[in-house]
Design a protein around this motif. Structure first.
Motif, PDB file in Angstrom:
ATOM      1  N   ALA A  12       0.827  -1.282   0.010  1.00  0.00           N
ATOM      2  CA  ALA A  12      -0.190  -0.137   0.001  1.00  0.00           C
ATOM      3  C   ALA A  12       1.070   1.277   0.084  1.00  0.00           C
ATOM      4  O   ALA A  12       1.104   1.978  -1.087  1.00  0.00           O
TER       5      ALA A  12
ATOM      6  N   TYR B  19      -1.821   6.639   2.621  1.00  0.00           N
ATOM      7  CA  TYR B  19      -2.730   5.870   2.150  1.00  0.00           C
ATOM      8  C   TYR B  19      -3.950   6.598   1.939  1.00  0.00           C
ATOM      9  O   TYR B  19      -4.698   6.402   0.989  1.00  0.00           O
TER      10      TYR B  19
ATOM     11  N   GLU C 183      -3.750   8.362  -1.499  1.00  0.00           N
ATOM     12  CA  GLU C 183      -4.051   7.245  -2.663  1.00  0.00           C
ATOM     13  C   GLU C 183      -5.502   6.555  -2.721  1.00  0.00           C
ATOM     14  O   GLU C 183      -5.658   6.296  -3.794  1.00  0.00           O
ATOM     15  N   THR C 184      -6.073   6.770  -1.553  1.00  0.00           N
ATOM     16  CA  THR C 184      -7.420   6.166  -1.855  1.00  0.00           C
ATOM     17  C   THR C 184      -8.426   7.515  -1.655  1.00  0.00           C
ATOM     18  O   THR C 184      -9.577   6.975  -1.228  1.00  0.00           O
TER      19      THR C 184
ATOM     20  N   LYS D 233      -9.174   9.600   0.213  1.00  0.00           N
ATOM     21  CA  LYS D 233      -9.780  10.026   1.492  1.00  0.00           C
ATOM     22  C   LYS D 233      -9.843  11.503   2.061  1.00  0.00           C
ATOM     23  O   LYS D 233      -9.297  11.438   3.271  1.00  0.00           O
TER      24      LYS D 233
END
Length: 450
Positions: free
Chosen positions: A60, A273, A276-277, A279
């Motif tokens: 990840a 993370y 990358e996602t 949020k």
């Protein structure tokens, strides 16, 4: 808990939690509260496990997917080149006679450690015996960079020098470089192959501090007496890389650089993370700015809404004469989606690179500034800046919130990813500077055709 009343749960946990006599000494309120605490702790632990075990997955944060770098243009690199340095200063036995800024030291060390650098190649020999088959990327071994605030912001001249020449004044560092620049630009070693390039690092941040001014015979008496530039500015093999240049003052072959980050932010794996996602809801502020006033920056205060837009104008004396992050600068950045990078007394802002280290999208107020690894003739060769930052004309500052609110969530996400990718690839070190310069040179359409 749904199946058993609190009292029953408490009785079932008596032997595990406390001696039986102790439990009996307390009333039902105490027992209920104790069970609630145990249940809450277990719930928090499970949430923590579910979230952070995912973040620490080696695939990840440590190895982001290819799409994370999708906004950095896919360039076909030409491997047929060699990095060389001149032999005028730092590579000679007279090294101590040539001042060196700390930022220049970092950059020069990056050059010497690059796999394409050949320490056995002699610039002097190449001049005597030019080789047309060699495509060279040439860097000077003398300082052409006047950087006053890195790594110590607001420090004295000597605090930011790696090599100090006793009695030398700051402007003399660059002035005595002009003749060496001309010497390198006119060398047969460079002219032997038309695709070779000489890279000049220019950290000048105001008029009369830049190479264009210091080495121009028309504006500098010292340059006039020494011959100044000669025909350097008419030579397309010479590239000036600068982070304080105006587009209107630059040639078509000159490029921008990212300012060195004085106060960088270290994101934790789970924060990366989140970027990358996509949020973005994890960040508290839609827009932020913290810094000293002046230079029209004070107008930013009108954007503060006391909720998700935070603007803090600092007293100049207090801002300059403090150590540490007493204003929570890094904490605010890591919790912001967008952050302002307004110009100050110079056209650029150190914040531009600093906020990218936090995965924050820069909002630039600096009309005519030349962005990193872009030229006025070819602005998107290395990076498409419309996917990494927001550029707002200085007169339109009051429209900032309206402009940012028009940005869709998926576009914001991509811009955050681009911002952090740029930091990792180009902005976090002088190795990154070199990487960006080489990408620019080796993706030159003229060179690629040959």
């Amino acid at each position: 808990l749904l199946k058993h009343p609190p009292a029953a749960v408490a009785r079932r946990t008596e032997t595990a939690m406390l001696p039986q006599s102790s439990m009996r000494d307390h009333g039902p309120v105490f027992r209920t509260a104790l069970v609630f605490i145990v249940f809450t702790c277990a719930t928090i632990y499970n949430i923590y496990q579910n979230q952070f075990v995912t973040y620490e997955n080696p695939g990840a944060a440590a190895n982001p997917p290819p799409s994370y770098f999708s906004t950095v243009n896919d360039i076909s690199h030409d491997d047929d080149y060699e990095i060389v340095t001149t032999d005028y200063g730092w590579t000679t036995d007279k090294r101590d006679q040539f001042s060196q800024r700390k930022v220049s030291e970092e950059f020069f060390n990056a050059i010497l450690s690059h796999p394409k650098y050949n320490p056995k190649t002699s610039w002097d020999e190449l001049g005597k015996n030019p080789d047309p088959s060699k495509r060279l990327v040439v860097f000077l071994d003398i300082d052409t960079c006047i950087e006053c605030n890195y790594p110590n912001y607001g420090a004295t001249l000597t605090d930011n020098l790696a090599i100090t020449v006793k009695g030398e004044k700051w402007h003399e560092i660059i002035s005595k470089s002009c003749s060496h620049i001309r010497r390198a630009a006119e060398s047969p070693a460079l002219k032997a192959n038309k695709d070779s390039r000489l890279i000049l690092l220019d950290c000048g941040n105001a008029p009369y501090y830049r190479l264009l001014d210091i080495c121009d015979p028309a504006s500098n008496s010292w340059a006039a007496s020494s011959g100044g530039w000669g025909d350097v500015l008419n030579n397309s093999q010479v590239i000036i890389a600068s982070y304080g240049a105006r587009q209107q003052d630059s040639r078509d072959v000159d490029i921008g650089l990212p300012p060195p980050a004085v106060k960088q932010t270290e994101l934790l794996p789970y924060e990366r993370y989140w970027i990358e996602t996509c949020k973005s809801e994890r960040r508290h502020y839609m827009f932020s700015f913290q810094g000293r006033g002046g230079f029209r920056r004070d107008r930013l205060i009108h954007l503060d809404n006391g909720h998700d837009i935070i603007v803090r104008i600092k007293d100049p004396e207090r801002y300059w004469n403090t150590t540490g992050d007493i204003f929570n600068y890094g904490e605010v950045l890591r919790n912001s989606l967008f952050s302002a990078a307004p110009r100050g007394d110079c056209l650029y802002s150190y914040r531009f690179t600093e906020m990218m280290s936090a995965g924050t999208i820069p909002v630039v107020y600096a009309d005519d500034w030349l962005p990193p690894f872009a030229s006025r003739a070819d602005p998107n060769r290395v990076l498409n800046w419309t996917k990494c930052a927001v550029f707002i004309r200085e007169y339109a500052l009051r429209d900032t919130v309206k402009i940012l609110n028009m940005t869709p969530d998926d576009v914001r996400c991509e811009m955050q990813q681009c911002s952090l990718a740029f930091w990792d690839e180009f902005g976090s070190s002088r190795e990154g500077w070199l990487r960006g310069i080489l990408r620019w040179v080796n993706s030159d359409p003229g060179i690629c055709k040959n």
